[in-house]
Design a protein around this motif. Structure first.
Motif, PDB file in Angstrom:
ATOM      1  N   LYS A 229      44.071  45.718  40.852  1.00 30.07           N
ATOM      2  CA  LYS A 229      43.736  44.298  40.653  1.00 30.07           C
ATOM      3  C   LYS A 229      42.887  43.792  41.838  1.00 30.07           C
ATOM      4  O   LYS A 229      41.930  43.042  41.643  1.00 30.07           O
ATOM      5  N   TYR A 230      43.188  44.272  43.055  1.00 26.00           N
ATOM      6  CA  TYR A 230      42.396  43.919  44.253  1.00 26.00           C
ATOM      7  C   TYR A 230      40.946  44.375  44.067  1.00 26.00           C
ATOM      8  O   TYR A 230      40.003  43.644  44.365  1.00 26.00           O
ATOM      9  N   GLN A 232      39.407  44.537  41.431  1.00 24.45           N
ATOM     10  CA  GLN A 232      38.759  43.747  40.374  1.00 24.45           C
ATOM     11  C   GLN A 232      38.474  42.305  40.807  1.00 24.45           C
ATOM     12  O   GLN A 232      37.945  41.506  40.028  1.00 24.45           O
ATOM     13  N   GLU A 233      38.859  42.017  42.087  1.00 24.77           N
ATOM     14  CA  GLU A 233      38.517  40.694  42.640  1.00 24.77           C
ATOM     15  C   GLU A 233      37.183  40.800  43.386  1.00 24.77           C
ATOM     16  O   GLU A 233      36.724  41.900  43.698  1.00 24.77           O
ATOM     17  N   ASP A 234      36.562  39.649  43.738  1.00 22.56           N
ATOM     18  CA  ASP A 234      35.304  39.687  44.504  1.00 22.56           C
ATOM     19  C   ASP A 234      35.560  40.294  45.880  1.00 22.56           C
ATOM     20  O   ASP A 234      36.434  39.848  46.614  1.00 22.56           O
ATOM     21  N   ASP A 235      34.771  41.322  46.238  1.00 25.54           N
ATOM     22  CA  ASP A 235      34.909  41.947  47.547  1.00 25.54           C
ATOM     23  C   ASP A 235      34.238  41.056  48.600  1.00 25.54           C
ATOM     24  O   ASP A 235      33.146  40.523  48.351  1.00 25.54           O
ATOM     25  N   PRO A 241      33.253  42.093  42.226  1.00 28.44           N
ATOM     26  CA  PRO A 241      34.269  43.151  42.080  1.00 28.44           C
ATOM     27  C   PRO A 241      33.660  44.541  42.194  1.00 28.44           C
ATOM     28  O   PRO A 241      32.425  44.704  42.116  1.00 28.44           O
TER      29      PRO A 241
END
Ligand code: P6P
Length: 343
Positions: A229-230, A232-235, A241
């Protein structure tokens, strides 16, 4: 993209000899072994690339030690590699995914032990997706004992003297290491030679691609679910993502990870409590390549290559790739270790 001007063409054979000269005491035996594997790889590449034409596609009816259907090309590749090793008389034993027990070669005094996954990813053969061969080479320690035993082969990955893979993809690529960095070659079928395209390839310190079979999400531990899930978040570096890429052929997924960076994961799960991939002829050799290129390879708790093997076909979970990505994944596993939820 690796480009090689005609003027600087270095073949695998020339490169192996040049490299051997860096080992003053070398007698050329390991060089010969690497050349044997290179020859077998050319023959396998020819068959893989025309598999659709000959009737070599499909299964041969048998099953390997793991109960998986054996494709004809698996058997062909296994035979080609073992025959090449037999001819040079410097290998005493081969352990291969396609054989339940050890395969003793005629050279009882051979100093090397070779592990093989002759054609990894073979479930992809019939749909023309890249497959690969993987090899891992050890020195036999009890060299003066005439009886070659399975226990001689149970050595941790840190004792590999060489390791590598051949990727039969849009081109045929060979990567190997003897512990002095990773060299990359591409087969030029018009001259039947592997041509050097990178002397010392390095993996990016951080990548933005994660590679895992997300169909198994519900079988994972909570820490892994949280890590994906991390991803798939904005880096924070890119503002977007990660990209997901999963070929289902380990050699292809790991080769992409080596070139582009990121992480490849085949985890512990409720379906595969020990992981699915094999320690000795998939994870150890590819971990040596990734580490020699500056990357990391862990089973989720410790370095893959420090695992003391207890069985030649044993499995292990694996998290491998760019150091930054592997460390972040391991942090999530530790943070949520107590809450081992499979739900
Ligand atoms: P799954 C291919 O059968 C293989 O051994 C590896 O090459 C690959 O990474 C893995 O299994 C794929 O397994 O369960 O995702 O299909």
């Amino acid at each position: 993209m690796h480009t090689v001007s005609e003027a600087r063409l270095v073949t695998l054979e020339e490169y192996i000899i040049q490299s051997q000269n860096r080992f003053p005491g070398a007698k050329g035996e390991l060089s010969q072994l690497l050349r044997d594997i290179g020859l077998a790889a050319k023959i396998i590449s020819r068959e893989v690339n025309k598999a659709g034409i000959t009737n070599i596609l499909g299964v041969d009816g048998s099953k390997n030690v793991h109960g998986e259907e054996v494709k004809k090309l698996d058997v062909f590749s296994d035979h080609q590699l073992i025959s090449a090793l037999e001819r040079s008389q410097i290998t005493c034993m081969v352990i291969s995914e396609e054989n339940d027990g050890i395969v003793r070669l005629s050279s009882k005094g051979g100093k090397y032990i070779v592990y093989l996954d002759p054609l990894d990813g073979s479930s992809n053969i019939d749909v023309n997706v890249s497959v690969g061969s993987i090899f891992s080479i050890y020195m036999r320690e009890a060299r003066f004992d005439p009886t070659v035993k399975e226990s001689d082969a149970l050595q941790p990955g840190v004792r590999q003297v060489a390791a590598g893979y051949v990727l039969y993809g849009s081109s045929t690529t060979l990567a190997y290491t003897t512990g002095l960095g990773v060299s990359l070659f591409t087969l030029d079928p018009s001259i039947g030679e592997f041509i050097l395209c990178d002397r010392n390839i390095k993996i990016p310190q951080k990548g933005y691609i994660y590679s895992i079979n997300e169909g198994s999400y519900n079988t994972w531990d909570l820490g892994l679910k949280k890590y994906i899930k991390y991803c798939q978040e904005d880096d924070p570096d890119t503002g977007r993502p990660y990209t997901a890429r999963y070929i289902g052929s380990m050699v292809a997924d790991v080769h992409r990870t080596l070139i582009k960076g990121g992480i490849f994961i085949y985890p512990h799960s409720s379906r595969y409590p020990e992981g699915k991939l094999r320690l000795m002829y998939e994870c150890n050799p590819l971990s040596m390549i990734i580490e020699q290129a500056g990357g990391m390879a862990s089973n989720g708790e410790r370095r893959i290559m420090e695992i003391e093997p207890t069985a030649i076909h044993q499995r292990t979970p694996i998290y491998m790739g760019s150091p930054s990505n592997v460390r972040k994944a391991l942090d999530f596993l530790v943070e949520y270790a107590e809450e081992k939820s499979m739900a």
